[in-house]
Enzyme design. Structure first.
Site, PDB file in Angstrom:
ATOM      1  CB  CYS A 109       5.110   9.322  -4.492  1.00  0.00           C
ATOM      2  SG  CYS A 109       4.739   8.801  -2.821  1.00  0.00           S
TER       3      CYS A 109
ATOM      4  NE  ARG B 173       8.863   8.695  -8.904  1.00  0.00           N
ATOM      5  CZ  ARG B 173       9.967   9.410  -8.991  1.00  0.00           C
ATOM      6  NH1 ARG B 173      10.720   9.326 -10.040  1.00  0.00           N
ATOM      7  NH2 ARG B 173      10.317  10.230  -8.021  1.00  0.00           N
TER       8      ARG B 173
ATOM      9  CD1 TRP C 150       6.786   2.381  -1.368  1.00  0.00           C
ATOM     10  CD2 TRP C 150       7.870   4.065  -0.380  1.00  0.00           C
ATOM     11  NE1 TRP C 150       7.724   1.836  -0.523  1.00  0.00           N
ATOM     12  CE2 TRP C 150       8.401   2.840   0.095  1.00  0.00           C
ATOM     13  CE3 TRP C 150       8.410   5.258   0.103  1.00  0.00           C
ATOM     14  CZ2 TRP C 150       9.437   2.784   1.027  1.00  0.00           C
ATOM     15  CZ3 TRP C 150       9.440   5.204   1.026  1.00  0.00           C
ATOM     16  CH2 TRP C 150       9.936   3.980   1.478  1.00  0.00           C
TER      17      TRP C 150
ATOM     18  CG  ASN D 110       6.172  12.448  -5.424  1.00  0.00           C
ATOM     19  OD1 ASN D 110       5.061  11.971  -5.226  1.00  0.00           O
ATOM     20  ND2 ASN D 110       6.848  12.290  -6.542  1.00  0.00           N
ATOM     21  N   GLY D 111       7.221  13.519  -1.152  1.00  0.00           N
ATOM     22  CA  GLY D 111       8.071  14.127  -0.120  1.00  0.00           C
ATOM     23  C   GLY D 111       7.370  14.066   1.227  1.00  0.00           C
TER      24      GLY D 111
ATOM     25  CD  GLU E   1      23.344  -5.570  -5.990  1.00  0.00           C
ATOM     26  OE1 GLU E   1      23.314  -4.957  -4.922  1.00  0.00           O
ATOM     27  OE2 GLU E   1      22.483  -5.434  -6.870  1.00  0.00           O
TER      28      GLU E   1
ATOM     29  CE  LYS F  37      19.319  -6.320  -6.507  1.00  0.00           C
ATOM     30  NZ  LYS F  37      19.652  -4.983  -6.833  1.00  0.00           N
TER      31      LYS F  37
ATOM     32  CD  GLU G 155      16.255  -5.051  -3.820  1.00  0.00           C
ATOM     33  OE1 GLU G 155      15.832  -3.899  -3.948  1.00  0.00           O
ATOM     34  OE2 GLU G 155      17.134  -5.535  -4.559  1.00  0.00           O
TER      35      GLU G 155
ATOM     36  CG  HIS H 238      35.726 -14.809  12.669  1.00  0.00           C
ATOM     37  ND1 HIS H 238      36.684 -15.191  13.588  1.00  0.00           N
ATOM     38  CD2 HIS H 238      36.376 -14.647  11.501  1.00  0.00           C
ATOM     39  CE1 HIS H 238      37.868 -15.237  13.001  1.00  0.00           C
ATOM     40  NE2 HIS H 238      37.712 -14.910  11.725  1.00  0.00           N
TER      41      HIS H 238
ATOM     42  CE  LYS I   9      15.101   1.629 -10.543  1.00  0.00           C
ATOM     43  NZ  LYS I   9      15.908   0.425 -10.310  1.00  0.00           N
TER      44      LYS I   9
HETATM   45  C1  F6R Z   1      18.165  -2.305  -4.745  1.00  0.00           C
HETATM   46  C2  F6R Z   1      17.977  -0.897  -5.019  1.00  0.00           C
HETATM   47  C3  F6R Z   1      18.193   0.067  -3.915  1.00  0.00           C
HETATM   48  C4  F6R Z   1      18.886   1.334  -4.464  1.00  0.00           C
HETATM   49  C5  F6R Z   1      19.004   2.393  -3.346  1.00  0.00           C
HETATM   50  C6  F6R Z   1      19.756   3.615  -3.829  1.00  0.00           C
HETATM   51  O1  F6R Z   1      17.889  -3.111  -5.844  1.00  0.00           O
HETATM   52  O2  F6R Z   1      17.641  -0.524  -6.115  1.00  0.00           O
HETATM   53  O3  F6R Z   1      18.929  -0.507  -2.885  1.00  0.00           O
HETATM   54  O4  F6R Z   1      20.156   0.974  -4.924  1.00  0.00           O
HETATM   55  O5  F6R Z   1      17.728   2.755  -2.929  1.00  0.00           O
HETATM   56  O6  F6R Z   1      19.138   4.195  -4.935  1.00  0.00           O
HETATM   57  P1  F6R Z   1      19.913   5.208  -5.864  1.00  0.00           P
HETATM   58  O7  F6R Z   1      20.996   4.453  -6.553  1.00  0.00           O
HETATM   59  O8  F6R Z   1      18.873   5.720  -6.808  1.00  0.00           O
HETATM   60  O9  F6R Z   1      20.480   6.276  -4.981  1.00  0.00           O
END
Ligand code: F6R
Length: 598
Positions: free
Chosen positions: A2, A27, A72, A98-99, A472, A476, A479, A495, A593
């Site tokens: 948010c 956000r 969000w 937010n929260g 990773e 990616k 996502e 396995h 984010k």
């Molecule tokens: C994936 C991504 C998320 C963040 C995770 C932690 O592309 O961005 O998996 O890595 O939400 O976020 P931070 O690093 O801000 O604690």
């Protein structure tokens, strides 16, 4: 998650707030809304992206004060009714939040018993109703209301009575911006950085009254000063700069970001990493526990190995949400890896560690973030703002920063001779140039994405430092392309997961130096004999892996940083597969984010 923006000044508040919301959309983009200070208050809100709100709202207004929100969803579906701002029945008080307010159900029952009528299913709506019952000026009312709230909040409120935005913060970030003839409020600096770079970060428990010519802050009833800081990036840095998506821009920004990450932090003559973290903290602990989520967790998994190798220290990496606290608090350094510095899971793991007596360090991108403020020491990754929801450049900067810390720990603990430290530092200094050489192969990656990208399931494998990169790479892809993708330790395929491998499941194998490529080769043979296409990322001089794979990408020679270079190929592969499928790359569905709820 948010985004909040607030404005008080001489100009029309509406365009300022809508622009801020556009910038904050990373956000959350389930719904958006704005409240303008008129009497009674004017609220425009809409489910969907900020553009839908822009269409629904007028082009201009008479108001010079207001707040906006991009959401969000946590409580309540993403509908018009559940969009923020929320107001009381008489439209005298409105709030963006937010929260999560944990005790909202109980407060709502109480308010409904007293005749209040609710319009939404959100936890937030209790706040304007409580404000309407409280007494005094808006700042006094909010002070009384937050006493009743349990949970986390960044709240920005307006009333029909005066041109001011009153805010309160508890466990959710809030920043105020000092402008000329205007002041601003934001959930982060992006909300208003085009207007001012002079900011004050609010602390937990702060309540602030923001008018056109003053910002006053109180904590626990006492007036407090919050330092005015100047952010060292501007609006250009947060814009797309000609790229189709922020994600692509950020992938290509990696060399520049990494140059900042390493700049003035390597002394190759003495073999020292020059960081702000104290030698005692690095020397005195026998154990390091990394806590992190998502991409940051993968950076932590990478770092764990480097710490064992360079600093001869026992190191673990755990998902922050699974962390039970340090095993031996006095001996343990707990390192929170978090781009935003606001991830609720990571903050609560770090707080638990601190409560139990461990020393805590934050490795973060965000100056003034909660993680930076609450930990004993902070190391910044200096990647610059990242807007794309999928983390790219910040992963690279995290890994390089953590490698620097591992070198510093190795030197402080007498575990890494100066000559070896010099050679690691030389590699780290060369990472930006090597990343650029990988980026120069984007056309080939795009062709590979076209060749294999139409399949629906993808497997990523790697060993040692290649394993976090496999995880990773898969994260990616899932996502942003919405394809099924999983990362495995290469040796684990046989396995169980091998049962899933068919000619329609491409396997991407990380086989550079630092990943035991010879052993992975056997696993590549196993998948090849089941007909799966193999895309291998190898070191520049590797022959065998290259012979077997259907497509080979090579990375420049760079020791332990080669898997990080391999990751850049995987980022580009994910991007081009998602582009092929026309996905909303910068705003993948259901994601945000910064995840500030547990
Ligand atoms: C994936 C991504 C998320 C963040 C995770 C932690 O592309 O961005 O998996 O890595 O939400 O976020 P931070 O690093 O801000 O604690």
């Amino acid at each position: 998650m948010c985004g909040i923006v607030g404005y008080v000044g001489d100009d029309d508040a509406l365009p300022v707030i809508l622009d801020g919301l556009k910038r904050l959309e990373y956000r959350g983009y389930d719904s958006a809304g704005v409240c303008l200070r008129t009497d009674p208050l004017t609220v425009h809100k809409k489910a969907g992206e900020v553009d839908e709100l822009v269409e629904a709202a007028p082009e201009s207004s008479e108001a010079t004060c207001g707040v906006g929100h991009t959401r969000w969803s946590t409580h309540g579906e993403p509908t018009d009714e559940n969009a923020h701002p929320h107001a009381d029945e008489a439209r005298r008080y409105a709030v963006v939040h937010n929260g999560i307010i944990d005790n909202h159900a109980e407060l709502r029952d109480e308010l409904e018993d007293r005749g209040h009528v609710f319009e939404s299913d959100t936890d937030t709506e209790v706040v304007p109703h409580l404000l309407s019952e409280a007494e005094g000026e808006l700042v006094e009312r909010l002070g009384a209301v937050v006493e009743r709230l349990e949970g986390s909040y960044a709240l920005a409120c307006v009333s029909a009575d005066s041109d001011e935005v009153v805010v309160a913060r508890q466990d959710s970030p809030l920043v105020v911006g000092h402008g000329d003839d205007a002041n601003y409020v934001g959930s982060d600096v992006t909300a208003f950085v085009e207007h001012t770079r002079r900011v004050s970060y609010l602390h937990d428990g702060d309540i602030a009254r923001v008018t056109a010519d003053s910002i006053e802050v109180w904590n626990d009833g006492e007036s407090v000063d919050r330092a005015v800081e100047t952010v060292d990036w501007d609006v250009e840095a947060a814009e797309k700069g000609g790229y189709e998506h922020y994600m692509l821009k950020e992938i290509h920004e990696q060399p520049r970001a990494l140059r900042k990450t390493v700049s003035e932090r390597t002394d190759e003559v003495e073999g020292e990493a020059l960081l702000d973290v104290s030698d005692e903290v690095l020397a005195e602990h026998d154990r390091v526990e990394f806590v992190a989520c998502g991409t940051s967790y993968h950076a932590a998994l990478y770092a764990r190995r480097l710490f064992e190798e360079y600093a001869d220290i026992s190191a673990t990496a755990e998902y922050a949400s699974e962390y039970d606290g340090p095993h031996a608090p006095e001996e343990t350094l707990v390192v929170a890896v978090t781009q935003s510095g606001e991830t609720a899971d990571t903050l609560s793991a770090t707080r638990r560690a601190a409560r139990e007596g461990a020393t805590t360090v934050a490795v973060t991108n965000t100056v003034g973030s909660t993680a930076a403020r609450e930990t004993d020491e902070t190391v910044y990754i200096r990647a610059g703002p990242e807007i794309g929801v999928a983390a790219t450049k910040t992963f690279a900067s995290q890994v390089v920063t953590l490698a620097l810390v591992a070198v510093a720990a190795g030197r402080a603990r007498d575990a890494l001779p100066a000559s070896e430290a010099s050679s690691v530092l030389a590699d780290l200094r060369d990472v930006p140039g090597a990343v650029q050489r990988v980026l120069d192969n984007e056309d080939r990656v795009a062709e590979t994405a076209e060749e294999y990208g139409w399949d629906d399931a993808f497997f990523y494998v790697g060993r040692r430092l290649g394993y976090p990169v496999a995880l990773e790479g898969a994260l990616k892809l899932k996502e942003i392309s919405y394809d099924h993708a999983e990362g495995f330790p290469a040796g684990e395929l046989k396995h169980g997961p091998l049962a899933l491998v068919t000619p329609d499941t491409p396997v991407l194998a990380v086989m550079t130096d630092g990943t035991r490529p010879r052993e992975t080769l056997n696993n590549v043979k196993e998948v090849e004999s089941r007909g799966a296409p193999v895309v291998a990322v190898t070191s520049s001089d590797a022959d065998e892996g290259a012979r077997l794979a259907d497509t080979v990408f090579r990375v420049p020679s760079l020791g332990d940083m080669e898997p990080l270079l391999a990751n850049v190929y995987l980022q580009m592969f994910a991007y081009h597969v998602a582009r092929l499928k026309d996905r909303p790359i910068d705003k993948p569905r259901n994601l945000a984010k910064s995840v500030t709820v547990e």
